[in-house]
Design a protein around this motif. Structure first.
Motif, PDB file in Angstrom:
ATOM      1  N   MET A  12       0.825  -1.210   0.000  1.00 28.65           N
ATOM      2  CA  MET A  12       0.000   0.000   0.000  1.00 28.65           C
ATOM      3  C   MET A  12       0.863   1.266   0.000  1.00 28.65           C
ATOM      4  N   SER A  13       2.116   1.145   0.435  1.00 28.84           N
ATOM      5  CA  SER A  13       3.043   2.281   0.456  1.00 28.84           C
ATOM      6  C   SER A  13       3.925   2.308  -0.785  1.00 28.84           C
ATOM      7  N   ASN A  14       3.617   1.442  -1.750  1.00 30.08           N
ATOM      8  CA  ASN A  14       4.339   1.381  -3.027  1.00 30.08           C
ATOM      9  C   ASN A  14       5.795   0.961  -2.910  1.00 30.08           C
ATOM     10  N   ILE A  15       6.133   0.163  -1.905  1.00 30.91           N
ATOM     11  CA  ILE A  15       7.447  -0.471  -1.863  1.00 30.91           C
ATOM     12  C   ILE A  15       7.460  -1.486  -3.003  1.00 30.91           C
ATOM     13  N   ALA A  16       8.563  -1.576  -3.710  1.00 28.34           N
ATOM     14  CA  ALA A  16       8.625  -2.451  -4.883  1.00 28.34           C
ATOM     15  C   ALA A  16       9.785  -3.429  -4.787  1.00 28.34           C
ATOM     16  N   VAL A  17       9.614  -4.559  -5.453  1.00 25.71           N
ATOM     17  CA  VAL A  17      10.692  -5.530  -5.565  1.00 25.71           C
ATOM     18  C   VAL A  17      11.874  -4.826  -6.234  1.00 25.71           C
ATOM     19  N   GLY A  18      13.059  -5.028  -5.669  1.00 25.27           N
ATOM     20  CA  GLY A  18      14.260  -4.399  -6.202  1.00 25.27           C
ATOM     21  C   GLY A  18      14.669  -3.139  -5.462  1.00 25.27           C
ATOM     22  N   ASP A  19      13.749  -2.566  -4.665  1.00 25.45           N
ATOM     23  CA  ASP A  19      14.121  -1.399  -3.856  1.00 25.45           C
ATOM     24  C   ASP A  19      15.221  -1.801  -2.887  1.00 25.45           C
ATOM     25  N   GLU A  20      16.184  -0.908  -2.706  1.00 22.96           N
ATOM     26  CA  GLU A  20      17.221  -1.143  -1.707  1.00 22.96           C
ATOM     27  C   GLU A  20      16.899  -0.289  -0.489  1.00 22.96           C
ATOM     28  N   ILE A  21      16.834  -0.916   0.676  1.00 23.00           N
ATOM     29  CA  ILE A  21      16.541  -0.199   1.907  1.00 23.00           C
ATOM     30  C   ILE A  21      17.857   0.331   2.464  1.00 23.00           C
ATOM     31  N   LEU A  22      17.944   1.661   2.554  1.00 20.66           N
ATOM     32  CA  LEU A  22      19.164   2.319   3.016  1.00 20.66           C
ATOM     33  C   LEU A  22      19.109   2.646   4.504  1.00 20.66           C
ATOM     34  N   GLU A  23      17.929   3.068   4.974  1.00 22.04           N
ATOM     35  CA  GLU A  23      17.753   3.438   6.380  1.00 22.04           C
ATOM     36  C   GLU A  23      16.396   2.969   6.876  1.00 22.04           C
ATOM     37  N   VAL A  24      16.351   2.688   8.172  1.00 22.45           N
ATOM     38  CA  VAL A  24      15.104   2.345   8.856  1.00 22.45           C
ATOM     39  C   VAL A  24      14.982   3.284  10.045  1.00 22.45           C
ATOM     40  N   ASP A  25      13.957   4.113  10.025  1.00 23.21           N
ATOM     41  CA  ASP A  25      13.725   5.085  11.096  1.00 23.21           C
ATOM     42  C   ASP A  25      14.969   5.923  11.396  1.00 23.21           C
ATOM     43  N   GLY A  26      15.660   6.345  10.331  1.00 20.03           N
ATOM     44  CA  GLY A  26      16.815   7.228  10.487  1.00 20.03           C
ATOM     45  C   GLY A  26      18.124   6.539  10.800  1.00 20.03           C
ATOM     46  N   GLU A  27      18.099   5.221  10.970  1.00 15.49           N
ATOM     47  CA  GLU A  27      19.323   4.461  11.253  1.00 15.49           C
ATOM     48  C   GLU A  27      19.737   3.699   9.995  1.00 15.49           C
ATOM     49  N   ALA A  28      21.028   3.613   9.750  1.00  9.52           N
ATOM     50  CA  ALA A  28      21.530   2.876   8.588  1.00  9.52           C
ATOM     51  C   ALA A  28      21.029   1.438   8.619  1.00  9.52           C
ATOM     52  N   ALA A  29      20.576   0.963   7.472  1.00 17.15           N
ATOM     53  CA  ALA A  29      20.128  -0.421   7.351  1.00 17.15           C
ATOM     54  C   ALA A  29      21.348  -1.338   7.400  1.00 17.15           C
ATOM     55  N   LEU A  30      21.276  -2.337   8.238  1.00 13.52           N
ATOM     56  CA  LEU A  30      22.389  -3.267   8.411  1.00 13.52           C
ATOM     57  C   LEU A  30      22.159  -4.521   7.587  1.00 13.52           C
ATOM     58  N   ASP A  31      23.168  -4.912   6.809  1.00 18.96           N
ATOM     59  CA  ASP A  31      23.035  -6.129   5.990  1.00 18.96           C
ATOM     60  C   ASP A  31      22.607  -7.300   6.846  1.00 18.96           C
ATOM     61  N   GLY A  32      21.585  -7.983   6.384  1.00 19.44           N
ATOM     62  CA  GLY A  32      21.105  -9.173   7.072  1.00 19.44           C
ATOM     63  C   GLY A  32      20.242  -8.894   8.283  1.00 19.44           C
ATOM     64  N   MET A  33      20.118  -7.638   8.662  1.00 19.27           N
ATOM     65  CA  MET A  33      19.353  -7.294   9.862  1.00 19.27           C
ATOM     66  C   MET A  33      18.166  -6.387   9.560  1.00 19.27           C
ATOM     67  N   VAL A  34      17.962  -6.050   8.298  1.00 20.30           N
ATOM     68  CA  VAL A  34      16.936  -5.065   7.959  1.00 20.30           C
ATOM     69  C   VAL A  34      15.533  -5.515   8.371  1.00 20.30           C
ATOM     70  N   ALA A  35      15.240  -6.803   8.259  1.00 21.20           N
ATOM     71  CA  ALA A  35      13.907  -7.291   8.666  1.00 21.20           C
ATOM     72  C   ALA A  35      13.687  -7.040  10.151  1.00 21.20           C
ATOM     73  N   ASP A  36      14.699  -7.342  10.968  1.00 25.51           N
ATOM     74  CA  ASP A  36      14.582  -7.089  12.407  1.00 25.51           C
ATOM     75  C   ASP A  36      14.497  -5.598  12.692  1.00 25.51           C
TER      76      ASP A  36
END
Length: 134
Positions: free
Chosen positions: A33-57
Motif C-alpha cells: 500500500m506504500s508502493n514499496i517495490a521488488v528491487g528497492d534497496e533499503i538504506l535506512e530504517v527510522d533514520g538508522e543505517a540499514a544493516l546487511d542481514g538485519m533489515v527485517a529485524d
C-alpha cells in the motif's frame, strides 16, 4: 501488551546472505500500500543505517501494530523516504490471501470475458464455483 507489527517486506538472499534489497512485497500488505517495490534497496530504517542481514529485524524493531516505520529506499538511482504502518502478521496473511483469491478470480473470469463475448449471470456463477473448487 501490544504485539510487534510487520510490514510485508521480504529481503533477498544473495548467495545465501540476506541483503537489503526487497525480494518480495506481500500483496495487500502495508508495504504494498506504500508502493514499496521488488528491487528497492533499503538504506535506512527510522533514520538508522540499514544493516546487511538485519533489515527485517530493524523494520520490526520494537514497533507495535499501528506504529509507523520510515524507510529510506533507493529505486532506479533515486532516493526517497516512505512511511509504512506496521500491522499484525495475521492481517498481512489475510490480506495476501484475499489478493491471491482476487487474482485467481480475474484469471478465471478472463477465460470467459473477451471483447467479443457477453457473459450471462449464470456463467459468472460457474466461474465462482470453479474458484471455490480451486
Amino acid at each position: 501488551n501490544r504485539s510487534r507489527g510487520t510490514t510485508g517486506i521480504l529481503c533477498s538472499r544473495d548467495g545465501g546472505e540476506v541483503t537489503n534489497v526487497v525480494k518480495k512485497v506481500v500483496p495487500g500488505s502495508p508495504a504494498s500500500m506504500s508502493n514499496i517495490a521488488v528491487g528497492d534497496e533499503i538504506l535506512e530504517v527510522d533514520g538508522e543505517a540499514a544493516l546487511d542481514g538485519m533489515v527485517a529485524d530493524q523494520i520490526k524493531g520494537s514497533g507495535v501494530v499501528g506504529s509507523t516505520c520510515v524507510l529510506k529506499i533507493q529505486r532506479e538511482g533515486r532516493t526517497m523516504e516512505v512511511e509504512v504502518v506496521r500491522c499484525s502478521v495475521t492481517d498481512v496473511a489475510q490480506a495476501s490471501e484475499v489478493m491471491e483469491r482476487a487474482q485467481q478470480f480475474r484469471e478465471l473470469l478472463g477465460q470467459y470475458l473477451t471483447p467479443e463475448t457477453k457473459v450471462k449471470p449464470e456463467e459468472l456463477y460457474e466461474v465462482s464455483l470453479q474458484l471455490d473448487a480451486a
